[in-house]
Design a protein around this motif. Structure first.
Motif, PDB file in Angstrom:
ATOM      1  N   UNK A  75      -9.211   2.946  -5.759  1.00 54.95           N
ATOM      2  CA  UNK A  75      -8.730   3.902  -4.758  1.00 54.95           C
ATOM      3  C   UNK A  75      -9.432   3.674  -3.411  1.00 54.95           C
ATOM      4  N   UNK A  76     -10.723   3.357  -3.428  1.00 47.41           N
ATOM      5  CA  UNK A  76     -11.425   3.070  -2.181  1.00 47.41           C
ATOM      6  C   UNK A  76     -10.854   1.823  -1.505  1.00 47.41           C
ATOM      7  N   UNK A  77     -10.578   0.796  -2.313  1.00 44.49           N
ATOM      8  CA  UNK A  77     -10.013  -0.425  -1.754  1.00 44.49           C
ATOM      9  C   UNK A  77      -8.623  -0.154  -1.191  1.00 44.49           C
ATOM     10  N   UNK A  78      -7.818   0.667  -1.874  1.00 47.18           N
ATOM     11  CA  UNK A  78      -6.484   0.986  -1.380  1.00 47.18           C
ATOM     12  C   UNK A  78      -6.569   1.746  -0.060  1.00 47.18           C
ATOM     13  N   UNK A  79      -7.533   2.652   0.048  1.00 44.62           N
ATOM     14  CA  UNK A  79      -7.730   3.374   1.303  1.00 44.62           C
ATOM     15  C   UNK A  79      -8.097   2.409   2.427  1.00 44.62           C
ATOM     16  N   UNK A  80      -8.980   1.461   2.132  1.00 41.84           N
ATOM     17  CA  UNK A  80      -9.373   0.482   3.145  1.00 41.84           C
ATOM     18  C   UNK A  80      -8.178  -0.381   3.565  1.00 41.84           C
ATOM     19  N   UNK A  81      -7.382  -0.804   2.587  1.00 40.78           N
ATOM     20  CA  UNK A  81      -6.200  -1.619   2.886  1.00 40.78           C
ATOM     21  C   UNK A  81      -5.217  -0.822   3.737  1.00 40.78           C
ATOM     22  N   UNK A  85      -3.908  -1.746   7.419  1.00 39.19           N
ATOM     23  CA  UNK A  85      -2.479  -1.839   7.730  1.00 39.19           C
ATOM     24  C   UNK A  85      -2.125  -0.958   8.914  1.00 39.19           C
ATOM     25  N   UNK A  86      -2.691   0.243   8.950  1.00 41.33           N
ATOM     26  CA  UNK A  86      -2.415   1.142  10.070  1.00 41.33           C
ATOM     27  C   UNK A  86      -2.937   0.565  11.383  1.00 41.33           C
ATOM     28  N   UNK A  87      -4.142   0.010  11.347  1.00 39.50           N
ATOM     29  CA  UNK A  87      -4.713  -0.583  12.560  1.00 39.50           C
ATOM     30  C   UNK A  87      -3.876  -1.773  13.010  1.00 39.50           C
ATOM     31  N   UNK A  88      -3.446  -2.595  12.073  1.00 37.38           N
ATOM     32  CA  UNK A  88      -2.624  -3.752  12.422  1.00 37.38           C
ATOM     33  C   UNK A  88      -1.289  -3.293  13.021  1.00 37.38           C
ATOM     34  N   UNK A  89      -0.685  -2.254  12.433  1.00 38.53           N
ATOM     35  CA  UNK A  89       0.575  -1.737  12.971  1.00 38.53           C
ATOM     36  C   UNK A  89       0.377  -1.181  14.380  1.00 38.53           C
TER      37      UNK A  89
END
Length: 167
Positions: A75-81, A85-89
């Motif tokens: 779950x921590x890794x998914x939050x980081x991903x 993704x949000x920053x890249x968008x």
């Protein structure tokens, strides 16, 4: 367990000899020894079973702890991903805005230099389509970048006219 002294064992042996007699005493002693051995084996097997159950429940607890830690890590890794993704968008949107604002002066300059060449506005042009068109061999000429009347500096020079006599 039982605290029987050596003197008490002698007393029990003498009473058993008097009651049972010398003929039956060895058979009773063997039977009594076998029963005590069975009891000891039974007690040790019960202890082993209890210890096995305790170990199994401990392993089960450890297994659950490991699964919980793995789920937490996932779950921590998914939050980081998701954050990445949000920053890249956001960066991609910002780059599109910058590209749109940067393309406006170039479009205006093209229109002022080549008013007869029709170009699509930069906002309507998909950059992925432009890249794909540039890489295709059969790219259509919907977006001419060079006017046909413009001199191409990379073409080989035209040969000299043939009507001049050589001296």
């Amino acid at each position: 367990m039982f605290e029987i002294s050596f003197g008490e064992i002698i007393l029990i042996s003498v009473v058993a000899l008097v009651i049972l007699g010398p003929e039956r005493l060895p058979a009773v002693a063997r039977t009594l020894g076998a029963l005590i051995g069975r009891a000891q084996r039974f007690v040790s097997s019960v202890k082993a079973d209890v210890q096995q159950q305790a170990a199994d429940s401990g392993l089960l607890g450890i297994s659950q702890d490991i699964r919980g830690a793995a789920d937490s890590f996932r779950s921590q890794m998914q939050e980081q991903v998701d954050e990445v993704k949000n920053v890249v968008a956001e960066q991609q949107n910002a780059l599109h805005e910058v590209a749109s604002s940067a393309a406006a002066p170039f479009d205006e300059a093209r229109r002022s230099l080549h008013p007869d060449v029709a170009l699509a506005p930069a906002a309507d042009t998909d950059p992925h389509e432009l890249i794909a068109a540039a890489h295709r061999d059969d790219a259509d000429d919907t977006l001419p970048l060079v006017n046909d009347k413009q001199l191409d500096l990379f073409d080989p020079p035209a040969s000299a006219p043939a009507d001049k006599p050589s001296a």
